[in-house]
Design a protein around this motif. Structure first.
Motif: not given
Length: 582
Positions: A416-441
């Motif tokens: 279940l953890r692997v499944y959740a990582e793929r369908v939802a954890g990935t989306v969270a990862q992409m959101c954070i990537q967008l944040i760091f792209h727009l607001y360099p840290s």
């Protein structure tokens, strides 16, 4: 010397300003401060010469016993403060009421209307305002009872004419909550305040320069016009500013990397950009993204309003892609069709990240292989700002979805953890990537990876909440996401869940899953505080809004009702406000 006018501020103008400040404080940004300061400066600088002229020519006056004494160009300091506090309060009300609206999608209003209609609307407004200027000038020349009205029109109408000419289609296209309401509410309030002040003699309109007509007992028609016009100026100023920001943030091909606090020159250039130069495909993608988010996730739609404009646009487009991809697979009529959609999505991503595939080739593939209503979501994916792996893992999650059945269920919590990582954890990862792209840290690459990993964990927690909420809905389509070993320990089978998804023993498993969700959330949420400050609060809102669903589900006796929001809107708003205050 007296304090009557000062008391008007203490009793009637400062309290609403303070209340609105308290309400909006969690959302207040540097850009908001810049906008308000910009408009306050214009209001003060443009009003002082006009007000000074009225006082010197005895159009209106302030008895010496009602003011403290100090003046600026014969204007009592209390009156100068009125210019500031009115602009500030009306601006704050506008910001609060317009916050939920994703304004860039209204940039397309002009071209979607019947041919010529908007040109006539612009012309009608211009003719009306030019007529108001001409009539006001005539009133001033003739003198007498129309003098005050004429001075109001000659002063205010040119500014309104300029703002209308620059932003008329935006003003007309937006919801009334963004335009009419923020004008009328402070106007009605100030009419009541003005009525009290005129009755007490705090300020006086001299006879011979007014018509002597009252909107109601105690309120001169000229004063009613003055407050209506000034609030209209303030709101139209905010609208023109936001029109320019929408253009700057929506069309990177026209304005690459606009500054966070754009100069007046850049704002005017954005307003002067012809609608014919707007990117229709991007506007369509954004409009469809907003529609999908409103339909599919009311919690995330509310949370999206807290994100800064450019980031909000990218997140909407990312959500739109994920939603469309998920629906293509879920709504397939056969297993083979679903697999075919996943294969096409894999090919699409390969082409997106390929150095040899051209934009026309990518466009042709999408148009040839995907339904029309899905094409904008694919073509507007902000792929250049995110890495390919989370998107590819998302498709692997869809493949896992297809494999889940009575013959091949989720065996363990690890599955279940692997499944959740793929369908939802990935989306969270992409959101954070967008944040760091727009607001360099300034964070190191390792620290950023750690935060992305924590985001993945939070995404898993949110997916667990989603699964816990939708046990009954999933059962209707033949799916069970509760691990098989959990079911076995509870004396249940896969088929039992399909037939009786609300069985009392299943409720205990729901709580087990929610407990796991909150444990993951508590362990990972601290990473949010290391995100760039511009996104930190909004991300907290997005996460907390969804975790609130879990809190409600944990309440004894709560029953999930299909098609109805788990969290009432008022509660979502309170959660968002409290979260931003932290």
């Amino acid at each position: 010397m007296g304090f009557e006018y000062a008391l008007v501020h203490i009793k009637y103008t400062i309290p609403p300003a303070a209340l609105l400040t308290l309400l909006y404080r969690p959302l207040f940004t540097k850009l908001d401060a810049y906008k308000i300061a910009f408009l306050v400066a214009i209001a003060v600088l443009s009003t002082i010469p006009w007000d000074s002229y009225l006082i010197r020519n005895r159009i209106w006056s302030y008895p010496s016993h009602v003011i403290v004494g100090p003046t600026l160009f014969d204007i009592p300091l209390e009156e100068v403060f009125f210019f500031v506090v009115q602009t500030y309060t009306t601006s704050l009300l506008y910001l609060i009421l317009s916050k939920p609206t994703f304004q860039p999608i209204y940039l397309s209003a002009e071209r979607e209307a019947p041919h010529g209609r908007w040109r006539y609307n612009r012309l009608a407004g211009q003719v009306f305002l030019l007529g108001a200027i001409a009539w006001g000038w005539r009133c001033i020349i003739e003198g007498g009872m129309g003098t005050y009205t004429g001075l109001i029109l000659v002063w205010a109408a040119p500014f309104l004419l300029l703002l209308w000419s620059l932003a008329y289609q935006f003003i007309l296209g937006l919801p009334l909550t963004n335009t009419v309401v923020p004008i009328l509410l402070p106007t009605l309030y100030l009419w009541a305040v003005d009525t009290l002040a005129l009755r007490r003699g705090t300020w006086v309109i001299n006879t011979g320069t007014k018509y002597g007509v009252h909107l109601w007992d105690g309120l001169e028609i000229e004063e009613a016009l003055f407050f209506f016009v000034t609030n209209t100026l303030i709101v139209c100023g905010q609208l023109a500013f936001d029109n320019a920001l929408a253009v700057l943030h929506t069309f990177p091909k026209l304005f690459a990397n606009p500054p966070l606090l754009p100069s007046p020159k850049i704002l005017v250039l954005a307003l002067l950009t012809p609608c014919s130069m707007y990117d229709d495909a991007r506007l369509t993608g954004l409009k469809e993204a907003v529609h999908r988010l409103k339909q599919k996730s009311r919690s995330f739609y509310l949370a999206s309003a807290t994100f800064p404009g450019p980031l909000r646009a990218d997140l909407l487009l990312l959500y739109s892609f994920c939603r469309v991809a998920d629906d293509l697979v879920d709504n397939a009529s056969t297993l083979e069709e679903a697999k075919d959609w996943i294969a096409k999505l894999h090919k699409f991503l390969n082409n997106v990240y390929s150095d040899t595939t051209t934009s026309p080739q990518l466009h042709d593939q999408v148009c040839d292989q995907f339904p029309l209503e899905t094409q904008s979501a694919l073509l507007q994916l902000p792929a250049a700002k995110i890495s390919p792996k989370p998107l590819q893992d998302l498709l692997l999650g869809f493949e896992m979805d297809l494999a889940f059945s009575v013959a091949s269920p989720i065996e363990t919590a690890d599955d279940l953890r692997v499944y959740a990582e793929r369908v939802a954890g990935t989306v969270a990862q992409m959101c954070i990537q967008l944040i760091f792209h727009l607001y360099p840290s300034s964070l190191t690459a390792e620290d950023q990876r750690r935060i992305v990993a924590a985001g993945n964990t939070v995404g898993v927690a949110l997916q667990y909440v989603n699964i816990a909420r939708d046990i009954g809905v999933d059962a209707q389509i033949g799916r069970v996401y509760l691990p098989l070993n959990w079911l076995s320990e509870a004396g249940l089978s896969y088929d039992d869940v399909l037939k009786r998804p609300h069985h009392v023993r299943i409720e205990s498993l729901r709580k087990h899953l929610l407990n796991d969700a909150f444990l993951l959330y508590e362990n990972a949420k601290g990473a949010i505080e290391h995100l760039p400050v511009e996104a930190r609060g909004p991300i907290r809102v997005a996460v907390e809004s969804y975790m609130e669903i879990g809190r409600i589900l944990r309440q004894d006796g709560f029953v999930v009702k299909v098609g109805r929001s788990t969290v009432p809107k008022w509660r979502r708003i309170i959660v968002a406000w409290r979260t931003l205050l932290k």
